[in-house]
Design a protein around this motif. Structure first.
Motif, PDB file in Angstrom:
ATOM      1  N   VAL A   1       0.856  -1.194   0.000  1.00  0.00           N
ATOM      2  CA  VAL A   1       0.000   0.000   0.000  1.00  0.00           C
ATOM      3  C   VAL A   1       0.889   1.240   0.000  1.00  0.00           C
ATOM      4  CG1 VAL A   1      -1.962  -1.133   1.105  1.00  0.00           C
ATOM      5  CG2 VAL A   1      -0.243  -0.004   2.516  1.00  0.00           C
ATOM      6  N   PRO A   2       0.467   2.297  -0.686  1.00  0.00           N
ATOM      7  CA  PRO A   2       1.318   3.479  -0.851  1.00  0.00           C
ATOM      8  C   PRO A   2       1.886   4.038   0.456  1.00  0.00           C
ATOM      9  CG  PRO A   2      -0.546   3.635  -2.327  1.00  0.00           C
ATOM     10  CD  PRO A   2      -0.774   2.422  -1.459  1.00  0.00           C
ATOM     11  N   ASP A   3       1.099   4.045   1.516  1.00  0.00           N
ATOM     12  CA  ASP A   3       1.575   4.604   2.785  1.00  0.00           C
ATOM     13  C   ASP A   3       2.681   3.787   3.436  1.00  0.00           C
ATOM     14  OD1 ASP A   3      -0.246   6.614   2.450  1.00  0.00           O
ATOM     15  OD2 ASP A   3      -1.670   5.876   3.948  1.00  0.00           O
ATOM     16  N   GLU A   4       2.907   2.559   2.992  1.00  0.00           N
ATOM     17  CA  GLU A   4       3.916   1.689   3.591  1.00  0.00           C
ATOM     18  C   GLU A   4       5.162   1.512   2.722  1.00  0.00           C
ATOM     19  OE1 GLU A   4       4.076   0.245   6.668  1.00  0.00           O
ATOM     20  OE2 GLU A   4       2.414   1.619   7.045  1.00  0.00           O
ATOM     21  N   ARG A   5       5.164   2.104   1.536  1.00  0.00           N
ATOM     22  CA  ARG A   5       6.303   1.911   0.627  1.00  0.00           C
ATOM     23  C   ARG A   5       7.596   2.498   1.185  1.00  0.00           C
ATOM     24  NH1 ARG A   5       2.618   3.096  -4.528  1.00  0.00           N
ATOM     25  NH2 ARG A   5       1.592   1.068  -4.524  1.00  0.00           N
ATOM     26  N   GLU A   6       7.511   3.668   1.781  1.00  0.00           N
ATOM     27  CA  GLU A   6       8.713   4.253   2.366  1.00  0.00           C
ATOM     28  C   GLU A   6       9.251   3.356   3.483  1.00  0.00           C
ATOM     29  OE1 GLU A   6       9.999   8.041   5.032  1.00  0.00           O
ATOM     30  OE2 GLU A   6       8.907   8.510   3.177  1.00  0.00           O
ATOM     31  N   ASN A   7       8.373   2.788   4.275  1.00  0.00           N
ATOM     32  CA  ASN A   7       8.813   1.896   5.356  1.00  0.00           C
ATOM     33  C   ASN A   7       9.530   0.665   4.818  1.00  0.00           C
ATOM     34  OD1 ASN A   7       7.900   3.526   7.435  1.00  0.00           O
ATOM     35  ND2 ASN A   7       5.874   2.586   7.448  1.00  0.00           N
ATOM     36  N   LEU A   8       9.062   0.137   3.704  1.00  0.00           N
ATOM     37  CA  LEU A   8       9.721  -1.020   3.091  1.00  0.00           C
ATOM     38  C   LEU A   8      11.143  -0.653   2.653  1.00  0.00           C
ATOM     39  CD1 LEU A   8       9.270  -3.985   2.197  1.00  0.00           C
ATOM     40  CD2 LEU A   8       8.551  -3.081  -0.009  1.00  0.00           C
ATOM     41  N   ILE A   9      11.294   0.500   2.057  1.00  0.00           N
ATOM     42  CA  ILE A   9      12.614   0.990   1.643  1.00  0.00           C
ATOM     43  C   ILE A   9      13.494   1.197   2.870  1.00  0.00           C
ATOM     44  CG2 ILE A   9      13.815   2.986   0.639  1.00  0.00           C
ATOM     45  CD1 ILE A   9      11.364   3.181  -1.314  1.00  0.00           C
ATOM     46  N   ARG A  10      12.951   1.838   3.882  1.00  0.00           N
ATOM     47  CA  ARG A  10      13.705   2.100   5.106  1.00  0.00           C
ATOM     48  C   ARG A  10      14.171   0.793   5.756  1.00  0.00           C
ATOM     49  NH1 ARG A  10      14.185   6.531   8.066  1.00  0.00           N
ATOM     50  NH2 ARG A  10      12.477   7.567   6.967  1.00  0.00           N
ATOM     51  N   ARG A  11      13.292  -0.201   5.835  1.00  0.00           N
ATOM     52  CA  ARG A  11      13.656  -1.476   6.455  1.00  0.00           C
ATOM     53  C   ARG A  11      14.805  -2.154   5.712  1.00  0.00           C
ATOM     54  NH1 ARG A  11       7.989  -1.995   7.176  1.00  0.00           N
ATOM     55  NH2 ARG A  11       7.866  -3.372   5.376  1.00  0.00           N
ATOM     56  N   ALA A  12      14.787  -2.101   4.387  1.00  0.00           N
ATOM     57  CA  ALA A  12      15.875  -2.708   3.609  1.00  0.00           C
ATOM     58  C   ALA A  12      17.206  -2.014   3.910  1.00  0.00           C
ATOM     59  CB  ALA A  12      15.567  -2.636   2.114  1.00  0.00           C
TER      60      ALA A  12
ATOM     61  N   ILE B   1      14.501   5.828 -12.236  1.00  0.00           N
ATOM     62  CA  ILE B   1      14.571   4.387 -12.489  1.00  0.00           C
ATOM     63  C   ILE B   1      13.695   4.113 -13.700  1.00  0.00           C
ATOM     64  CG2 ILE B   1      14.156   2.090 -11.542  1.00  0.00           C
ATOM     65  CD1 ILE B   1      16.306   3.721 -10.027  1.00  0.00           C
ATOM     66  N   THR B   2      14.325   3.751 -14.800  1.00  0.00           N
ATOM     67  CA  THR B   2      13.570   3.574 -16.039  1.00  0.00           C
ATOM     68  C   THR B   2      13.499   2.130 -16.511  1.00  0.00           C
ATOM     69  OG1 THR B   2      15.554   4.069 -17.332  1.00  0.00           O
ATOM     70  CG2 THR B   2      14.062   5.921 -16.834  1.00  0.00           C
ATOM     71  N   THR B   3      14.224   1.259 -15.854  1.00  0.00           N
ATOM     72  CA  THR B   3      14.205  -0.134 -16.272  1.00  0.00           C
ATOM     73  C   THR B   3      12.835  -0.750 -16.020  1.00  0.00           C
ATOM     74  OG1 THR B   3      15.191  -2.313 -15.941  1.00  0.00           O
ATOM     75  CG2 THR B   3      15.146  -0.872 -14.038  1.00  0.00           C
ATOM     76  N   SER B   4      12.440  -1.673 -16.850  1.00  0.00           N
ATOM     77  CA  SER B   4      11.158  -2.348 -16.671  1.00  0.00           C
ATOM     78  C   SER B   4      11.160  -3.271 -15.459  1.00  0.00           C
ATOM     79  CB  SER B   4      10.790  -3.144 -17.930  1.00  0.00           C
ATOM     80  OG  SER B   4      11.770  -4.136 -18.168  1.00  0.00           O
ATOM     81  N   TYR B   5      12.326  -3.503 -14.863  1.00  0.00           N
ATOM     82  CA  TYR B   5      12.420  -4.367 -13.688  1.00  0.00           C
ATOM     83  C   TYR B   5      12.269  -3.594 -12.384  1.00  0.00           C
ATOM     84  CZ  TYR B   5      14.091  -7.566 -17.202  1.00  0.00           C
ATOM     85  OH  TYR B   5      14.190  -8.341 -18.332  1.00  0.00           O
ATOM     86  N   GLY B   6      12.234  -2.275 -12.457  1.00  0.00           N
ATOM     87  CA  GLY B   6      12.032  -1.446 -11.276  1.00  0.00           C
ATOM     88  C   GLY B   6      10.553  -1.332 -10.961  1.00  0.00           C
ATOM     89  N   PRO B   7      10.222  -0.587  -9.921  1.00  0.00           N
ATOM     90  CA  PRO B   7       8.808  -0.425  -9.563  1.00  0.00           C
ATOM     91  C   PRO B   7       8.017   0.231 -10.691  1.00  0.00           C
ATOM     92  CG  PRO B   7      10.250   0.433  -7.836  1.00  0.00           C
ATOM     93  CD  PRO B   7      11.115   0.112  -9.011  1.00  0.00           C
ATOM     94  N   ASP B   8       6.802  -0.232 -10.873  1.00  0.00           N
ATOM     95  CA  ASP B   8       5.911   0.363 -11.866  1.00  0.00           C
ATOM     96  C   ASP B   8       5.116   1.524 -11.289  1.00  0.00           C
ATOM     97  OD1 ASP B   8       6.602  -1.393 -13.960  1.00  0.00           O
ATOM     98  OD2 ASP B   8       5.170  -2.899 -13.247  1.00  0.00           O
ATOM     99  N   ARG B   9       4.833   1.447 -10.002  1.00  0.00           N
ATOM    100  CA  ARG B   9       3.997   2.458  -9.353  1.00  0.00           C
ATOM    101  C   ARG B   9       4.865   3.551  -8.746  1.00  0.00           C
ATOM    102  NH1 ARG B   9      -1.145  -0.833  -7.146  1.00  0.00           N
ATOM    103  NH2 ARG B   9      -1.134  -2.341  -8.840  1.00  0.00           N
TER     104      ARG B   9
ATOM    105  N   PRO C   1       5.995   7.666  -3.056  1.00  0.00           N
ATOM    106  CA  PRO C   1       5.764   8.976  -2.443  1.00  0.00           C
ATOM    107  C   PRO C   1       7.096   9.722  -2.342  1.00  0.00           C
ATOM    108  CG  PRO C   1       5.838   7.274  -0.763  1.00  0.00           C
ATOM    109  CD  PRO C   1       5.889   6.569  -2.104  1.00  0.00           C
ATOM    110  N   LEU C   2       7.018  11.003  -2.062  1.00  0.00           N
ATOM    111  CA  LEU C   2       8.225  11.762  -1.801  1.00  0.00           C
ATOM    112  C   LEU C   2       8.840  11.194  -0.526  1.00  0.00           C
ATOM    113  CD1 LEU C   2      10.001  14.079  -2.697  1.00  0.00           C
ATOM    114  CD2 LEU C   2       8.628  15.591  -1.256  1.00  0.00           C
ATOM    115  N   LEU C   3      10.061  10.715  -0.627  1.00  0.00           N
ATOM    116  CA  LEU C   3      10.719  10.029   0.488  1.00  0.00           C
ATOM    117  C   LEU C   3      11.337  11.038   1.454  1.00  0.00           C
ATOM    118  CD1 LEU C   3      12.414   7.207  -1.604  1.00  0.00           C
ATOM    119  CD2 LEU C   3      10.308   7.049  -0.250  1.00  0.00           C
TER     120      LEU C   3
END
Length: 145
Positions: free
Chosen positions: A25-36, A72-80, A83-85
């Motif tokens: 979900v959009p509101d959790e995408r930054e958290n996923l990046i942060r956790r990695a 990120i323009t590769t087709s293997y990156g995120p499609d969606r 948010p502003l990180l």
């Protein structure tokens, strides 16, 4: 690890990370990046390749939002769209890249065993410089006037 080039999303693990981002979900995408990124920075022993690959992908996403960053323009990156990180992710991403390049990093060891290892390291260095421009190439003091 299925890898086809040196880019941050040009391997199976990073492509899976991008898919997971798209499914989050959009509101959790930054958290996923942060956790990695946090998982990589906090690694005290040997850093396994999958964690390092996700950190590189996450750092590339952060760098893409920086003034000098490349989208990120590769087709293997995120499609969606992301948010502003948060700004603090820049420092965290730079630290994660430092850890990826440090000793006891499986990903660095794997790349160092290939002919493309130097190119891969240069690509990581470029990302690092975008995230923290103050750490760019230093002048050689012997050549200062």
């Amino acid at each position: 690890m299925g890898t086809w080039d040196i880019g941050p999303f040009e391997n199976d693990t990073a492509a899976d990370f991008a898919y997971t981002l798209d499914e989050t979900v959009p509101d959790e995408r930054e958290n996923l990046i942060r956790r990695a990124l946090v998982r990589t920075v906090r690694a005290r022993d040997y850093l396994d390749s999958p964690e390092a690959v996700e950190a590189v992908a996450a750092a590339a996403l952060v760098a893409a939002q920086c003034p000098e960053g490349e989208p990120i323009t590769t087709s293997y990156g995120p499609d969606r769209a992301l948010p502003l990180l948060a700004d603090d992710l820049r420092t965290l991403a730079a630290e994660a890249l430092d850890r990826v390049l440090a000793e006891e990093s499986e990903l660095a060891e794997l790349w160092d065993e290939t002919v493309d290892g130097p190119r891969w390291r240069q690509s990581i260095d470029r990302l690092r410089a975008i995230l923290d421009p103050r750490t760019g190439p230093q002048e050689d003091p012997l050549f200062e006037i």
